[in-house]
Scaffold this active site. Structure first.
Site, PDB file in Angstrom:
ATOM      1  N   SER A 120       0.832  -1.206   0.000  1.00 59.48           N
ATOM      2  CA  SER A 120       0.000   0.000   0.000  1.00 59.48           C
ATOM      3  C   SER A 120       0.865   1.254   0.000  1.00 59.48           C
ATOM      4  O   SER A 120       0.360   2.344   0.204  1.00 59.48           O
ATOM      5  CB  SER A 120      -0.928  -0.007   1.211  1.00 59.48           C
ATOM      6  OG  SER A 120      -0.163  -0.105   2.388  1.00 59.48           O
TER       7      SER A 120
ATOM      8  N   HIS B 234      -2.808  -2.529  -5.913  1.00 60.55           N
ATOM      9  CA  HIS B 234      -3.153  -2.164  -4.542  1.00 60.55           C
ATOM     10  C   HIS B 234      -4.656  -2.257  -4.344  1.00 60.55           C
ATOM     11  O   HIS B 234      -5.406  -1.380  -4.766  1.00 60.55           O
ATOM     12  CB  HIS B 234      -2.626  -0.747  -4.236  1.00 60.55           C
ATOM     13  CG  HIS B 234      -2.949  -0.288  -2.852  1.00 60.55           C
ATOM     14  ND1 HIS B 234      -3.080   1.035  -2.517  1.00 60.55           N
ATOM     15  CD2 HIS B 234      -3.184  -0.990  -1.714  1.00 60.55           C
ATOM     16  CE1 HIS B 234      -3.375   1.130  -1.235  1.00 60.55           C
ATOM     17  NE2 HIS B 234      -3.453  -0.081  -0.730  1.00 60.55           N
TER      18      HIS B 234
ATOM     19  N   GLU C 140      -5.798   0.499  -7.150  1.00 57.94           N
ATOM     20  CA  GLU C 140      -4.706   1.353  -7.632  1.00 57.94           C
ATOM     21  C   GLU C 140      -3.731   0.445  -8.374  1.00 57.94           C
ATOM     22  O   GLU C 140      -3.183  -0.487  -7.782  1.00 57.94           O
ATOM     23  CB  GLU C 140      -3.976   2.026  -6.458  1.00 57.94           C
ATOM     24  CG  GLU C 140      -4.572   3.341  -6.009  1.00 57.94           C
ATOM     25  CD  GLU C 140      -3.744   4.025  -4.902  1.00 57.94           C
ATOM     26  OE1 GLU C 140      -3.785   5.260  -4.829  1.00 57.94           O
ATOM     27  OE2 GLU C 140      -3.085   3.326  -4.113  1.00 57.94           O
TER      28      GLU C 140
ATOM     29  N   ASN D   3      -3.286   6.791  -0.264  1.00 64.51           N
ATOM     30  CA  ASN D   3      -2.754   6.877   1.098  1.00 64.51           C
ATOM     31  C   ASN D   3      -1.904   8.128   1.300  1.00 64.51           C
ATOM     32  O   ASN D   3      -1.790   8.633   2.413  1.00 64.51           O
ATOM     33  CB  ASN D   3      -1.939   5.629   1.439  1.00 64.51           C
ATOM     34  CG  ASN D   3      -2.842   4.459   1.791  1.00 64.51           C
ATOM     35  OD1 ASN D   3      -4.037   4.647   2.047  1.00 64.51           O
ATOM     36  ND2 ASN D   3      -2.304   3.260   1.789  1.00 64.51           N
TER      37      ASN D   3
END
Ligand code: CAA
Length: 689
Positions: A413, A434, A446, A484
């Site tokens: 991640s 991801h 992702e 993130n």
């Protein structure tokens, strides 16, 4: 056959006049399609050989709705209402022949036909609510008249595409004809209508189902209550409900006026603009400038997953669901058994999977303790914990084991995928996939492009994502990638705000009211404050340390940032409040009162600024891709378009001014991105890039 215009033909088949529309990709009701329909109906009515009329489409679908690209532009061509009137008022029976999807304006045209036939694979729906709208071409008045109030409310507020068989059961479709034989089937049906002397059935004149609902306002109140959580923040569901109320309580023509007025309000509003933007943004995300549609792809017939924990198991389910065999590799038998049992339990608990489907899906799963069993996989996804040394070791071994041409993916991640790829001799095969937890539910994927990832590997990943029902966004390697990384900016602010005097529940409330499903502190309590916390190393230096040391580790221990009662209902905690107060005082500061407005700006504007840096560094292809990530992976309310769209609509000069003020007060971390400065100075928006 006669050409009516560039997208419409008319032909006489036996005693039936057949109007064929052909306007790829989805036969949307653009001006030429409306003109073609008007011309086709006129031709059929004027044709003495035609005793009945069929409207059918070429290509993948029946009319899939109004042409959304025309919204907001000048009105051209025939008006949809005139076309509908011509169909409904026709002196010969008109039959809609449906395949693919009859959606929105498409279904509304079909509802003006006297009868509807469909192939078994067809679906009907009024998905306008998903665009922040309501069916504005009579759908809110006609659908309840034919299927009843409850079903109409369900369809209109969910936007669901209802399968033909269910449509038949609820009276929306009159007959199902053989798959692949729609033209013949519809013509035969139309001839039969004529032969049997059946009436010109106008949906607008049906009243039985309206009469059943009249004088029962509780139907609507109960519906609102039952769905309050789902509708929170959205305007369109309520507007749809009010239109159905109008269908029940007003004469048809009055109901139409109500519908038109409410449609006008929605389409002029910012929610629908944001939701329409989201529709196109999602489709745009699939387009990668240097990886054209015709890029060769790799056939993925077998998938390997390393790690059978929550993440690995969830990822596996995506492939098992679409018929792709999966091998999960774990290090220990008990972990493997647990992982497989969890997958089975997830299927058994799901309301959608029937027992035989669960078995079929589970039969595609193999467990193994040996990485070598992945030798014949076309794609391997590593989903172990986030440690670079462990990942590099796995990739070096995969390099030795996997067949040439296999894709080697990591579910990291945020770790550096270039570094992971450097452990192999085939960095072109390495990519980030991801997934978001729970990976079998969350829509976002992702797809992370590393320096050497090949175009084939990217094209395959994007295509595969679509196959497993994900919305894929291509991003570049940087800490936290797109999602993130921006989350980090918000989290930093949330943590800082509570050190200045805001309470965790204040921050959570402001973000919840903005439209997020949950604030960061409620989220932290749900996930557990002790993720990554090590008791032996904890020295009470952070608020989290103190909370965890007190065994306030979140919902699971009955307390965290909040206190919880026996039903897990959260209450602001005096304990947390005191801890925060002591911390602030110890740091030499005084807690201050922080307004809701400041909380919102402090949480949201740094996210926009971080998004601007991501664009500057070319870690996302376009601003709308960032919005797609945040809407589908992090609960950004779709009616607010995503952080970049929101920034554009607040106005970039305002965002810039605030970031500058934050920088002056709090330092370098808040420095406005150069791109933000540039766009604001040029009077441009992210959308103009
Ligand atoms: N208007 C304009 N373009 C549309 C469109 C529409 N209604 N529906 C789809 N498209 C375009 C897409 O943007 C896409 O274009 P690109 O290839 O350039 O990206 C292309 O058609 C294919 O669409 P999908 O990739 O979505 O194809 P799919 O096969 O996965 O799905 C679909 C097909 C189910 C029809 C899906 O496109 C869809 O849900 N479309 C929207 C349907 C809708 O919301 N209709 C209601 C419109 S509003 C209305 O009708 C108001 C009213 O009351 C009059």
């Amino acid at each position: 056959m006669t050409a009516i215009n560039q997208v419409t033909d008319y032909a006489l088949v036996g005693d039936v006049g057949v109007i064929t529309l052909n306007s790829p990709p989805v036969n949307a009701l653009s001006a030429p399609v409306r003109d073609g329909l008007a011309g086709g109906v006129a031709a059929a009515l004027a044709d003495p050989g035609a005793k009945a009329v069929v409207i059918i489409c070429e290509g993948r679908t029946f009319i899939a709705g109004a042409d959304i690209t025309e919204f907001g532009g000048p009105q051209k061509g025939a008006s949809l209402f005139d076309v509908q009137e011509a169909i409904e008022g026709a002196s010969k029976p008109v039959v809609a022949a449906i395949h693919g999807t009859a959606l929105g304006g498409g279904l509304e045209v079909a509802l003006c036909c006297h009868y509807r036939v469909a192939v078994p694979s067809a679906r009907c729906g009024l998905p306008e609510v998903n665009l922040g709208l309501l069916p504005g071409a009579g759908g809110t008045q006609r659908l309840p008249r034919i299927v009843g109030v409850e079903k109409a409310l369900d369809m209109m507020t969910s936007g669901q595409h209802v399968p033909a068989k269910e449509c038949l059961a609820m009276g929306l479709v009159d007959e199902i004809v053989d798959e692949g034989k729609l033209r013949e089937g519809a013509a035969a049906f139309a001839s039969r209508i004529v032969a049997e002397g059946r009436p010109l059935r106008k949906v607008r004149d049906l009243d039985e189902k309206m009469a059943a609902a009249r004088g029962r306002p509780e139907i609507f109140e109960n519906f609102r209550k039952a769905n309050a959580r789902r509708f929170r923040g959205f305007l369109a569901p309520e507007y749809n409900i009010r239109c159905v109320e109008a269908a029940v309580n007003q004469p048809f023509e009055e109901g139409l006026k109500t519908e038109r007025k409410m449609f006008g309000e929605l389409i002029a509003g910012s929610q629908s603009a944001a939701q329409r933007y989201a529709f196109f943004a999602e489709r745009q995300a699939a387009k990668i400038p240097d990886v054209p549609d015709d890029t060769p792809t790799i056939a993925v017939n077998k998938v390997g997953i390393i790690g059978g924990g929550t993440m690995g198991g969830g990822i596996a389910m995506n492939f098992m669901n679409v018929g792709i065999p999966v091998t999960i590799v774990e290090v220990k038998q008990d972990a493997l058994d647990r992982g497989i049992a969890t997958i089975r339990r997830n299927y058994e608990r799901s309301r959608t999977a029937k027992p035989e489907e669960t078995e079929a899906r589970m039969s595609r799963l193999t467990g193994s303790l040996d990485l070598a069993s992945l030798a014949d996989c076309d794609l391997v996804i590593e989903a172990v914990f986030e440690r670079m040394d462990v990942k590099k070791d796995i990739f070096a071994r995969l390099d030795a084991i996997c067949k040439p041409g296999a894709i080697l993916a990591t579910n990291t991640s945020g770790l550096n995928i270039d570094e992971i790829a450097s452990a192999t001799k085939r960095p072109e095969a390495v990519i980030g996939l991801h997934f978001f937890s729970p990976a079998n539910v969350m829509k976002l994927l992702e797809v992370v492009r590393a320096d050497h990832t090949s175009k084939e590997v990217i094209a395959t990943s994007m295509k595969l994502a679509r196959k497993i029902g994900k919305i894929a966004v291509l991003v570049g390697v940087c800490p936290g990638f797109v999602g993130n990384r921006i989350l980090g900016a918000r989290q930093r602010e949330a943590n800082k705000l509570i050190m200045e005097g805001a309470m965790p529940w204040d921050v959570d409330r402001v973000l919840y009211d903005f439209g997020f499903p949950m604030g960061p502190f409620a989220m932290s309590d749900l996930a557990g404050l002790d993720i990554g916390w090590v008791k032996e190393r904890s020295k009470g230096e952070t608020i989290r340390d103190v909370l965890c040391e007190m065994d306030r580790r979140g919902q699971k221990t009955g307390a965290g940032w909040y206190d919880y009662d026996e039903n897990r209902v959260a209450k602001p905690s005096p304990v947390t409040e005191k801890i925060l107060h002591d911390f602030i005082v110890k740091s030499g500061a005084n807690p201050r009162k922080i307004s809701d407005e400041e909380i919102l700006e402090r949480c949201i504007y740094p996210m926009i600024n971080e998004g601007a840096k991501i664009l500057e560094e070319k870690k996302a292809i376009r601003a709308s891709d960032i919005d797609v990530v945040w809407e589908n992976g992090y609960g950004w309310p779709v009616y607010r378009g995503g952080p970049m769209w929101y920034g554009d609509h607040v106005g970039l000069p305002k965002v810039l001014e605030k970031m500058k003020a934050f920088e002056a007060q709090m330092g370098e971390t808040y420095k406005p991105a150069a791109l933000l400065e540039k766009l604001a100075a040029e009077g441009k928006r992210f959308a103009d890039l």
